[in-house]
Design a protein around this motif. Structure first.
Motif, mmCIF file in Angstrom:
data_model
loop_
_atom_site.group_PDB
_atom_site.id
_atom_site.type_symbol
_atom_site.label_atom_id
_atom_site.label_comp_id
_atom_site.label_asym_id
_atom_site.label_seq_id
_atom_site.Cartn_x
_atom_site.Cartn_y
_atom_site.Cartn_z
ATOM 1 N N THR A 1 43.953 28.055 44.378
ATOM 2 C CA THR A 1 43.867 29.013 43.273
ATOM 3 C C THR A 1 43.669 30.439 43.801
ATOM 4 N N ALA A 2 42.872 30.575 44.865
ATOM 5 C CA ALA A 2 42.589 31.916 45.384
ATOM 6 C C ALA A 2 43.863 32.628 45.842
ATOM 7 N N THR A 3 44.834 31.860 46.377
ATOM 8 C CA THR A 3 46.025 32.541 46.889
ATOM 9 C C THR A 3 46.899 33.099 45.761
ATOM 10 N N PHE A 4 46.695 32.633 44.535
ATOM 11 C CA PHE A 4 47.464 33.184 43.420
ATOM 12 C C PHE A 4 46.766 34.402 42.806
ATOM 13 N N TYR A 5 45.492 34.567 43.144
ATOM 14 C CA TYR A 5 44.652 35.573 42.502
ATOM 15 C C TYR A 5 45.092 37.006 42.810
ATOM 16 N N THR A 6 45.340 37.295 44.094
ATOM 17 C CA THR A 6 45.719 38.661 44.467
ATOM 18 C C THR A 6 47.011 39.072 43.758
ATOM 19 N N GLY A 7 47.968 38.150 43.689
ATOM 20 C CA GLY A 7 49.220 38.433 42.982
ATOM 21 C C GLY A 7 48.958 38.739 41.512
ATOM 22 N N ALA A 8 48.113 37.904 40.886
ATOM 23 C CA ALA A 8 47.783 38.105 39.472
ATOM 24 C C ALA A 8 47.077 39.445 39.278
ATOM 25 N N GLY A 9 46.173 39.779 40.212
ATOM 26 C CA GLY A 9 45.440 41.045 40.137
ATOM 27 C C GLY A 9 46.369 42.242 40.254
ATOM 28 N N CYS A 10 47.306 42.171 41.223
ATOM 29 C CA CYS A 10 48.251 43.280 41.419
ATOM 30 C C CYS A 10 49.144 43.446 40.199
ATOM 31 N N LEU A 11 49.339 42.359 39.484
ATOM 32 C CA LEU A 11 50.170 42.397 38.281
ATOM 33 C C LEU A 11 49.399 43.012 37.108
ATOM 34 N N MET A 12 48.132 42.572 36.941
ATOM 35 C CA MET A 12 47.372 42.955 35.755
ATOM 36 C C MET A 12 46.686 44.323 35.857
ATOM 37 N N ALA A 13 46.114 44.648 37.030
ATOM 38 C CA ALA A 13 45.288 45.856 37.140
ATOM 39 C C ALA A 13 46.044 47.154 36.823
ATOM 40 N N PRO A 14 47.209 47.410 37.459
ATOM 41 C CA PRO A 14 47.857 48.694 37.177
ATOM 42 C C PRO A 14 48.555 48.724 35.811
ATOM 43 N N SER A 15 48.654 47.605 35.131
ATOM 44 C CA SER A 15 49.361 47.575 33.842
ATOM 45 C C SER A 15 48.391 47.406 32.674
ATOM 46 N N VAL A 16 48.182 46.158 32.234
ATOM 47 C CA VAL A 16 47.354 45.874 31.056
ATOM 48 C C VAL A 16 45.945 46.456 31.196
ATOM 49 N N LEU A 17 45.303 46.177 32.344
ATOM 50 C CA LEU A 17 43.908 46.585 32.498
ATOM 51 C C LEU A 17 43.780 48.115 32.534
ATOM 52 N N TYR A 18 44.752 48.775 33.175
ATOM 53 C CA TYR A 18 44.733 50.240 33.195
ATOM 54 C C TYR A 18 44.877 50.791 31.776
ATOM 55 N N LEU A 19 45.753 50.182 30.987
ATOM 56 C CA LEU A 19 45.953 50.638 29.610
ATOM 57 C C LEU A 19 44.666 50.517 28.805
ATOM 58 N N ILE A 20 43.946 49.421 29.004
ATOM 59 C CA ILE A 20 42.683 49.223 28.281
ATOM 60 C C ILE A 20 41.674 50.307 28.669
ATOM 61 N N ILE A 21 41.552 50.553 29.995
ATOM 62 C CA ILE A 21 40.626 51.586 30.474
ATOM 63 C C ILE A 21 41.047 52.960 29.932
ATOM 64 N N ASN A 22 42.349 53.191 29.931
ATOM 65 C CA ASN A 22 42.882 54.464 29.461
ATOM 66 C C ASN A 22 42.560 54.712 27.984
ATOM 67 N N LEU A 23 42.535 53.636 27.205
ATOM 68 C CA LEU A 23 42.198 53.764 25.786
ATOM 69 C C LEU A 23 40.725 54.111 25.595
ATOM 70 N N MET A 24 39.894 53.637 26.543
ATOM 71 C CA MET A 24 38.444 53.821 26.369
ATOM 72 C C MET A 24 37.965 55.173 26.890
ATOM 73 N N PHE A 25 38.721 55.782 27.846
ATOM 74 C CA PHE A 25 38.252 57.058 28.412
ATOM 75 C C PHE A 25 39.218 58.216 28.177
#
Lengths: 253, 121
Positions: free
Chosen positions: A229-253
């Motif tokens: 499972t850990a080897t899939f995590y970095t890929g998932a993180g690189c996918l989510m952080a600059p996209s969905v998660l950034y958008l959420i942070i951007n909405l809050m600040f």
């Protein structure tokens, strides 16, 4: 004389690394047996000793690869690099029970997504508490709390400053080192003693080196499940952080 | 022969990493997406097929098992090449974030595990 010896060690770098790891392991098991009465596992001590030597190597040579920047220990960098680490991780899969894997497939995937989100927001909250207010820096530090690869990948994608990217790597490194050291101690408390729990552990922590080191010192039989499972995590993180998660942070600040 | 085991392991890793890179490229991110996980699944799949048509004999197995046994020594070498100095000199923010992430993630494990078990039963 000494110079000839040093040159011999440098010229045969990987062989020197085998010898080095053998000596460290022997010392660690000796310490485990005689100084801790076998309570602290030998491999846990060996990993901690490795980290201490890495710190000393960093102080001595001022590089970025711990002990491996000292010429006679260059082979340690190759043996402990991603290529051999991943090769050995794949080898641990030989003998994995397919049934366990199928049963825990869904929860493994779920734990990866939850793990990225959890780590990201804890990192982001700490960044805010330490006075960061721009969404790019908060996102980059949050991404670093996922792994020290997700941090710089996200930071580069969002054009974060070099300082913030370096900080995001530091957060990821602290996480990975802590997971290596702490896992064998907390494993009994959180019932990390079966393949399902190991897959959840790998998915929530995500740091391949942390999970690899932590499980090695806890129970080597659990390694393939956590690593999977850990080897899939970095890929998932690189996918989510600059996209969905950034958008959420951007909405809050 | 021992080399068959080592070669099989290498094949799985190369194939897995290749697909991981390919997935990363296709979804447009600069990272390997689960390449090693795919390699592990491939090896597990081949090892389970073993009984029917392909035969992995004991000497071939020893080529894989050697690397399996080298796992912990490699992890020790990996620990010795970490940038521990940079981690510590990241200052209090890095340490605080790292500590909280690890503690809360550990706490989440039994919670998630219990959730799975109740769903199964």
């Amino acid at each position: 004389m000494i110079e000839i010896l040093i040159n011999t060690l440098i010229d045969n770098s990987i062989i020197t690394a085998f010898l080095f790891v053998g000596v460290v392991t022997y010392l660690s098991y000796w310490i485990s047996r005689n100084l801790t009465a076998g309570i602290i596992h030998g491999s846990a001590i060996a990993i901690t000793l490795g980290l201490i030597l890495a710190y000393a190597g960093g102080l001595y040579e001022g590089g970025t690869r711990g002990l491996a920047d000292i010429p006679i220990f260059a082979g340690v960098g190759i043996l402990g690099g991603a290529m051999f680490r991943d090769f050995a991780i794949v080898a641990t899969a030989f003998g994995v029970d397919l049934k366990n894997l199928k049963e825990a497939g869904m929860i493994g995937a779920l734990s990866i997504v939850l793990g990225v989100i959890l780590s990201f927001f804890i990192g982001a909250i700490v960044a805010v508490l330490f006075g960061y207010t721009d969404p790019v820096s908060i996102t980059t530090i949050g991404a670093g709390a996922a792994t020290y690869i997700v941090g710089p990948v996200t930071g580069t994608a969002l054009s974060a400053s070099a300082d913030v990217i370096a900080l995001s790597i530091a957060v990821g490194l602290i996480k990975s080192i802590l997971v290596m050291i702490i896992t064998p101690f907390v494993a009994p408390l959180i019932k990390l003693n079966n393949p399902h729990a190991a897959m959840i552990f790998g998915g929530l922590m995500g740091t391949t080196s942390g999970v690899a080191g932590g499980l090695a010192a806890t129970d080597p039989k659990l390694v393939p499940y956590g690593a999977m499972t850990a080897t899939f995590y970095t890929g998932a993180g690189c996918l989510m952080a600059p996209s969905v998660l950034y958008l959420i942070i951007n909405l809050m600040f | 022969m021992v080399i068959y085991g080592v070669a099989l392991l290498s094949f799985c890793m190369i194939a897995g990493v290749f697909f991981g890179e390919l997935i990363g490229y296709l979804i447009g991110i600069d990272a390997n997406v689960g390449g090693i996980g795919i390699a592990m699944l491939l090896l597990i799949f081949i090892a389970n097929k073993n009984s029917k048509n392909i035969k992995i004999d004991n000497i071939t197995k020893s080529g894989i098992n050697f690397w399996n046994a080298m796992y912990i020594p490699i992890v020790v070498a990996m620990a010795a090449k970490q940038n521990v100095l940079a981690a510590i000199s990241g200052g209090w923010m890095a340490i605080t974030a790292g500590v909280f992430v690890v503690i809360l993630s550990f706490l989440a494990i039994p919670f998630l595990y219990k959730f799975v078990k109740t769903k199964e039963s």
